[in-house]
Motif scaffolding. Structure first.
Motif, PDB file in Angstrom:
ATOM      1  N   ASN A 281       0.785  -1.266   0.292  1.00 51.85           N
ATOM      2  CA  ASN A 281      -0.219   0.022   0.075  1.00 51.85           C
ATOM      3  C   ASN A 281       0.881   1.210  -0.010  1.00 51.85           C
ATOM      4  O   ASN A 281       1.946   1.312   0.469  1.00 51.85           O
ATOM      5  CB  ASN A 281      -1.006  -0.088   1.318  1.00 51.85           C
ATOM      6  CG  ASN A 281      -1.875  -1.191   1.272  1.00 51.85           C
ATOM      7  OD1 ASN A 281      -2.647  -1.431   0.330  1.00 51.85           O
ATOM      8  ND2 ASN A 281      -1.652  -2.043   2.365  1.00 51.85           N
ATOM      9  N   VAL A 282       0.330   2.136  -0.523  1.00 56.01           N
ATOM     10  CA  VAL A 282       1.246   3.409  -0.833  1.00 56.01           C
ATOM     11  C   VAL A 282       0.602   4.728  -0.187  1.00 56.01           C
ATOM     12  O   VAL A 282      -0.857   4.820  -0.179  1.00 56.01           O
ATOM     13  CB  VAL A 282       1.342   3.762  -2.110  1.00 56.01           C
ATOM     14  CG1 VAL A 282       2.346   5.239  -2.572  1.00 56.01           C
ATOM     15  CG2 VAL A 282       2.160   2.657  -2.957  1.00 56.01           C
ATOM     16  N   TYR A 283       1.116   5.594   0.712  1.00 60.85           N
ATOM     17  CA  TYR A 283       0.542   6.755   1.160  1.00 60.85           C
ATOM     18  C   TYR A 283       1.248   7.838   0.676  1.00 60.85           C
ATOM     19  O   TYR A 283       2.467   8.102   0.593  1.00 60.85           O
ATOM     20  CB  TYR A 283       0.876   6.767   2.873  1.00 60.85           C
ATOM     21  CG  TYR A 283       0.413   5.515   3.380  1.00 60.85           C
ATOM     22  CD1 TYR A 283      -0.869   5.232   3.914  1.00 60.85           C
ATOM     23  CD2 TYR A 283       1.066   4.348   3.349  1.00 60.85           C
ATOM     24  CE1 TYR A 283      -1.294   4.105   4.734  1.00 60.85           C
ATOM     25  CE2 TYR A 283       0.594   2.798   3.950  1.00 60.85           C
ATOM     26  CZ  TYR A 283      -0.821   2.980   4.240  1.00 60.85           C
ATOM     27  OH  TYR A 283      -1.069   1.781   4.918  1.00 60.85           O
ATOM     28  N   LEU A 284       0.598   9.073   0.195  1.00 58.60           N
ATOM     29  CA  LEU A 284       0.935  10.149  -0.053  1.00 58.60           C
ATOM     30  C   LEU A 284       0.446  11.370   0.832  1.00 58.60           C
ATOM     31  O   LEU A 284      -0.738  11.234   1.260  1.00 58.60           O
ATOM     32  CB  LEU A 284       0.404  10.512  -1.518  1.00 58.60           C
ATOM     33  CG  LEU A 284       0.882   9.590  -2.632  1.00 58.60           C
ATOM     34  CD1 LEU A 284       0.147  10.156  -4.019  1.00 58.60           C
ATOM     35  CD2 LEU A 284       2.348   9.582  -2.998  1.00 58.60           C
ATOM     36  N   GLY A 285       1.399  12.351   1.320  1.00 58.46           N
ATOM     37  CA  GLY A 285       0.997  13.165   2.102  1.00 58.46           C
ATOM     38  C   GLY A 285       1.351  14.497   1.832  1.00 58.46           C
ATOM     39  O   GLY A 285       2.305  14.799   1.079  1.00 58.46           O
ATOM     40  N   SER A 286       0.418  15.331   2.205  1.00 61.67           N
ATOM     41  CA  SER A 286       0.721  16.958   2.036  1.00 61.67           C
ATOM     42  C   SER A 286      -0.129  17.632   3.238  1.00 61.67           C
ATOM     43  O   SER A 286       0.654  17.596   4.168  1.00 61.67           O
ATOM     44  CB  SER A 286       0.088  17.345   0.849  1.00 61.67           C
ATOM     45  OG  SER A 286      -1.132  17.020   0.434  1.00 61.67           O
ATOM     46  N   GLN A 287      -1.191  18.115   2.856  1.00 58.23           N
ATOM     47  CA  GLN A 287      -1.953  18.691   4.217  1.00 58.23           C
ATOM     48  C   GLN A 287      -2.747  17.476   4.926  1.00 58.23           C
ATOM     49  O   GLN A 287      -3.134  17.562   6.098  1.00 58.23           O
ATOM     50  CB  GLN A 287      -3.150  19.596   3.597  1.00 58.23           C
ATOM     51  CG  GLN A 287      -2.498  20.966   3.140  1.00 58.23           C
ATOM     52  CD  GLN A 287      -1.723  21.739   4.191  1.00 58.23           C
ATOM     53  OE1 GLN A 287      -2.030  21.655   5.557  1.00 58.23           O
ATOM     54  NE2 GLN A 287      -0.643  22.550   4.075  1.00 58.23           N
ATOM     55  N   GLY A 288      -3.026  16.467   4.093  1.00 58.99           N
ATOM     56  CA  GLY A 288      -3.567  15.065   4.505  1.00 58.99           C
ATOM     57  C   GLY A 288      -2.714  14.094   3.826  1.00 58.99           C
ATOM     58  O   GLY A 288      -1.946  14.303   3.230  1.00 58.99           O
ATOM     59  N   VAL A 289      -3.596  12.767   4.329  1.00 61.60           N
ATOM     60  CA  VAL A 289      -2.830  11.642   3.712  1.00 61.60           C
ATOM     61  C   VAL A 289      -3.659  10.877   2.910  1.00 61.60           C
ATOM     62  O   VAL A 289      -5.061  10.754   3.139  1.00 61.60           O
ATOM     63  CB  VAL A 289      -2.380  10.834   4.791  1.00 61.60           C
ATOM     64  CG1 VAL A 289      -1.750   9.213   4.432  1.00 61.60           C
ATOM     65  CG2 VAL A 289      -1.192  11.421   5.860  1.00 61.60           C
ATOM     66  N   ARG A 290      -3.272  10.398   1.803  1.00 61.47           N
ATOM     67  CA  ARG A 290      -4.094   9.462   0.829  1.00 61.47           C
ATOM     68  C   ARG A 290      -3.492   8.174   0.680  1.00 61.47           C
ATOM     69  O   ARG A 290      -2.332   8.092   0.617  1.00 61.47           O
ATOM     70  CB  ARG A 290      -4.186  10.472  -0.620  1.00 61.47           C
ATOM     71  CG  ARG A 290      -5.341   9.561  -1.650  1.00 61.47           C
ATOM     72  CD  ARG A 290      -5.355  10.394  -2.951  1.00 61.47           C
ATOM     73  NE  ARG A 290      -6.480  11.279  -2.613  1.00 61.47           N
ATOM     74  CZ  ARG A 290      -6.200  12.587  -2.384  1.00 61.47           C
ATOM     75  NH1 ARG A 290      -4.972  13.085  -2.241  1.00 61.47           N
ATOM     76  NH2 ARG A 290      -7.154  13.530  -2.536  1.00 61.47           N
ATOM     77  N   LYS A 291      -4.465   7.128   0.976  1.00 55.77           N
ATOM     78  CA  LYS A 291      -3.916   5.830   0.767  1.00 55.77           C
ATOM     79  C   LYS A 291      -4.442   5.069  -0.443  1.00 55.77           C
ATOM     80  O   LYS A 291      -5.583   5.158  -0.834  1.00 55.77           O
ATOM     81  CB  LYS A 291      -4.436   4.946   2.034  1.00 55.77           C
ATOM     82  CG  LYS A 291      -3.808   3.556   2.122  1.00 55.77           C
ATOM     83  CD  LYS A 291      -4.489   2.720   3.611  1.00 55.77           C
ATOM     84  CE  LYS A 291      -3.618   1.180   3.536  1.00 55.77           C
ATOM     85  NZ  LYS A 291      -4.453   0.507   4.536  1.00 55.77           N
ATOM     86  N   TYR A 292      -3.432   4.403  -1.038  1.00 57.20           N
ATOM     87  CA  TYR A 292      -3.640   3.616  -2.368  1.00 57.20           C
ATOM     88  C   TYR A 292      -3.495   2.282  -2.186  1.00 57.20           C
ATOM     89  O   TYR A 292      -2.510   1.965  -1.322  1.00 57.20           O
ATOM     90  CB  TYR A 292      -2.932   4.101  -3.396  1.00 57.20           C
ATOM     91  CG  TYR A 292      -3.001   5.485  -3.829  1.00 57.20           C
ATOM     92  CD1 TYR A 292      -3.685   5.796  -5.167  1.00 57.20           C
ATOM     93  CD2 TYR A 292      -2.334   6.607  -3.229  1.00 57.20           C
ATOM     94  CE1 TYR A 292      -3.884   7.231  -5.527  1.00 57.20           C
ATOM     95  CE2 TYR A 292      -2.610   7.889  -3.584  1.00 57.20           C
ATOM     96  CZ  TYR A 292      -3.327   8.109  -4.507  1.00 57.20           C
ATOM     97  OH  TYR A 292      -3.357   9.485  -5.021  1.00 57.20           O
ATOM     98  N   ASP A 293      -4.300   1.199  -2.562  1.00 52.37           N
ATOM     99  CA  ASP A 293      -3.856  -0.237  -2.448  1.00 52.37           C
ATOM    100  C   ASP A 293      -2.740  -0.538  -3.484  1.00 52.37           C
ATOM    101  O   ASP A 293      -2.235   0.392  -4.065  1.00 52.37           O
ATOM    102  CB  ASP A 293      -4.998  -0.965  -2.587  1.00 52.37           C
ATOM    103  CG  ASP A 293      -5.787  -0.868  -4.096  1.00 52.37           C
ATOM    104  OD1 ASP A 293      -4.889  -0.643  -4.992  1.00 52.37           O
ATOM    105  OD2 ASP A 293      -6.725  -1.376  -4.263  1.00 52.37           O
ATOM    106  N   PRO A 294      -2.270  -1.686  -3.376  1.00 54.66           N
ATOM    107  CA  PRO A 294      -1.058  -2.176  -4.375  1.00 54.66           C
ATOM    108  C   PRO A 294      -1.566  -2.218  -5.852  1.00 54.66           C
ATOM    109  O   PRO A 294      -0.681  -2.164  -6.599  1.00 54.66           O
ATOM    110  CB  PRO A 294      -0.793  -3.574  -4.117  1.00 54.66           C
ATOM    111  CG  PRO A 294      -1.449  -3.780  -2.333  1.00 54.66           C
ATOM    112  CD  PRO A 294      -2.612  -2.867  -2.227  1.00 54.66           C
ATOM    113  N   ASN A 295      -2.618  -1.818  -6.224  1.00 53.96           N
ATOM    114  CA  ASN A 295      -3.125  -1.974  -7.469  1.00 53.96           C
ATOM    115  C   ASN A 295      -3.295  -0.403  -7.909  1.00 53.96           C
ATOM    116  O   ASN A 295      -3.922   0.056  -9.013  1.00 53.96           O
ATOM    117  CB  ASN A 295      -4.328  -2.624  -7.880  1.00 53.96           C
ATOM    118  CG  ASN A 295      -4.129  -4.193  -7.813  1.00 53.96           C
ATOM    119  OD1 ASN A 295      -2.853  -4.508  -8.234  1.00 53.96           O
ATOM    120  ND2 ASN A 295      -4.810  -5.026  -6.995  1.00 53.96           N
TER     121      ASN A 295
END
Length: 615
Positions: free
Chosen positions: A171-185
């Protein structure tokens, strides 16, 4: 020599035994002739200087020798490679390039160009130079070939991202003002406000830890903001294997020196202890890049006026090491620091170097004691407004990307593993626990989104993570060489000894039993898969020559030696003139180092010792 006549000076290396009339010529010309000798790849060569006149016979009957040898090459499939050698002037010369000891048709000049390289072109290349008086072959140069890759998938991502992380499940997490989580796909699972601006993110098994100079916050794996700690600012963050984490930030003292305040927290965010790490003096200025490992060790650095200062501070508050070195004509910027699991530090420096190429980005790696291991110059142009992004994986490999250029992955040894086929605006890169690389493709025009990219470890070229190392062994001992490979399976191995493939040596490790003189020399391993064929660094195997080592003179006036070697009975002898040897003692060696004692009175002062194995 006729006064006023024109003469030219000729200087070259020639075998020493061929200096026939040079001394007489020097005497005739009324100047003192001197020769400078050295050993060049097993041959005694001398520097031949003479004035070219009709009777100058310096260097006649000269066998060929090489001044410059071809270098190893690493190229991408479809590119060209050039091998070049420069012989000592001994015309007329004939040239023949060989691949794997077989002549390359038509390759009869000092330069060999291989075009449109494919995996089958990988191998050992050398140049054989000959004339009427003999021939010489260059040492081997190895050609490694790899394939550029494309992302496994790409999905839309926010236009601005300050940090990127990936967990053990991909899983991938992108952060700026908040956090967005992506699954392996690449599917978005959730988004949550972080409560604070985010500059760095780390993952433990049960939460995401986010930090910035404004404080630290915690988010649970299901996307719930758990806690905000505004009294825990950080410029570097590290999570341990037992759910603890460290945060550090600098503090400038009244005298201009800088301390680092590092805090240890448990999984609930409770502060367990705080450490003040001191030892950054005023003279070094204000550090601009920071790193932190899972043991609470802090690394800080500053670059200015061509100098790079890097220092590490341990979890006890002490400065462990510091390195201050001149690295370039001018250091423009220090991009970032990263620390790998072994405690090695990688620094990204933007330099203006002292050569016509101008400015470049350079990776410099230090070991856990502050010794520089290697430097790698980035193969893309400098962009001082957007420094490259890079990340370090658990295995020590490094991924780096620059705006608009290819993403490149390096081994822990600083050798290329793969690169992307095309350029991306990689402003963030990271690794997951499975070895996959994730990157955020930055938006390069206004009003657009970026892309989240994934490069799968299941479709990457073969590469070498760790090469075999040089070894010094005893005669008759056993030896094991090993290398760590990476890439998509299946991966095959082939060991080479002195540029010749060893037919039976096709495993990841190489075992050599009963080392003899024929076992010595150079070893490399070649790893292959469907996308690459790559050679390791060279490992030199040498014989331990110090069979008898003096360790001490004991109080009872006994000389103590340590005897190494193959099992057998040895005579320990002494001499004062290297002509007459006297027996001091006899000892039986059973395969392990043996302590040998010799009475000092019996040996006498000014004596030399040797060990002889009796047949």
């Amino acid at each position: 020599m006729t006064p006023g006549a024109k003469h030219s000076l000729r200087i070259y290396w020639t075998p020493c035994f061929q200096f026939r009339s040079v001394q007489a010529l020097a005497s005739e010309m009324q100047f003192e002739h001197a020769t400078i000798c050295r050993l060049v790849r097993g041959r005694d060569l001398c520097l031949c200087l003479c004035l070219l006149t009709a009777d100058c016979s310096c260097g006649q009957a000269q066998a060929p020798a090489l001044r410059i040898h071809p270098a190893d090459q690493f190229v991408w499939r479809g590119e060209n490679a050039e091998f070049r050698a420069e012989p000592v002037d001994a015309p007329p010369l004939q040239y023949q390039w060989q691949r794997n000891r077989t002549n390359v048709p038509g390759a009869t000049s000092p330069v060999l160009t291989v075009t449109n390289i494919q995996l089958a072109d990988a191998g050992s290349y050398r140049l054989v130079v000959s004339n009427a008086f003999g021939s010489v072959a260059s040492p081997p140069s190895y050609l490694s070939v790899s394939t550029e890759i494309e992302p496994a998938w790409s999905v839309p991502a926010p236009a601005y991202v300050s940090c990127l992380a990936a967990d053990s499940g991909g899983n991938v997490y992108l952060g700026s003002q908040g956090v967005r989580k992506y699954d392996p796909n690449g599917n978005v699972l959730w988004y949550v406000e972080g409560g604070l601006p985010i500059t760095m993110a780390e993952l433990s098994e049960d939460r995401i830890v986010l930090t910035s100079p404004g404080g630290t916050s915690f988010i649970t794996p299901d996307g719930r903001l758990e806690r905000i700690m505004r009294d825990a600012p950080g410029v570097a963050l590290a999570v341990t294997g037992d759910h603890r984490f460290y945060i550090t930030h600098p503090s400038t003292n009244l005298d201009g020196s800088v301390d680092f305040l590092t805090s240890e927290f448990n999984e609930s965010g409770e502060r367990l202890r705080s450490i003040r790490q001191i030892g950054w003096p005023k003279e070094w200025g204000t550090p601009t890049a920071f790193g932190l490992d899972a043991n609470g060790n802090v690394v800080a650095a500053r670059a200015w006026a061509g100098m790079l200062v890097v220092a590490q501070f341990n979890g006890k508050g002490e400065r462990r090491w510091a390195s201050s070195k001149y690295v370039a004509l001018s250091v423009v910027d220090l991009g970032a620091l990263r620390i790998d699991k072994a405690g090695n530090t990688v620094a990204l420096v933007t330099c203006i170097l002292q050569h016509p190429g101008g400015a470049e980005d350079v990776l410099i790696k230090y070991d856990s004691e502050g010794r520089e291991l290697w430097r790698f110059v980035m193969p893309f142009p400098l962009n001082t407004s957007v420094p490259p992004a890079f990340a370090v994986a658990e295995d020590g490999s490094i991924c780096v990307g620059q705006l608009g250029f290819r993403i490149l992955k390096l081994s822990s040894e600083g050798r290329p593993l793969w690169r992307t086929r095309r350029g991306f605006g990689a402003s963030n890169v990271g690794f997951d626990k499975l070895g996959n690389v994730v990157a955020r493709d930055r938006c390069r025009t206004s009003g657009c989104f970026g892309l989240l990219l994934k490069f799968s470890a299941e479709s990457t070229p073969a590469g070498i993570l760790v090469s075999p190392s040089n070894r010094t062994v005893l005669h008759g001992a056993n030896l094991a060489l090993s290398a760590t490979a990476t890439g998509s399976p299946p991966i095959s191995h082939q060991w080479w000894h002195n540029a010749v493939p060893t037919a039976w040596a096709t495993n990841a490790g190489l075992a050599i039993t009963n080392v003899q003189s024929t076992s010595l020399g150079e070893y490399v391993v070649q790893v292959n898969n469907a996308f690459g064929s790559v050679f390791s660094k060279r490992a030199e195997i040498q014989l331990e020559t110090r069979n008898l080592v003096l360790t001490s003179l004991s109080r009872n006036r006994q000389l103590e030696f340590i005897l190494n070697g193959v099992p057998g009975t040895y005579r320990i002898e002494s001499t004062a003139d290297f002509r007459t040897w006297a027996l001091a003692t006899t000892v039986v060696h059973e395969g392990k180092p043996v302590t040998v004692n010799v009475a000092y009175e019996a040996a006498g002062p000014g004596r030399f010792f040797r060990a002889l194995r009796q047949e």
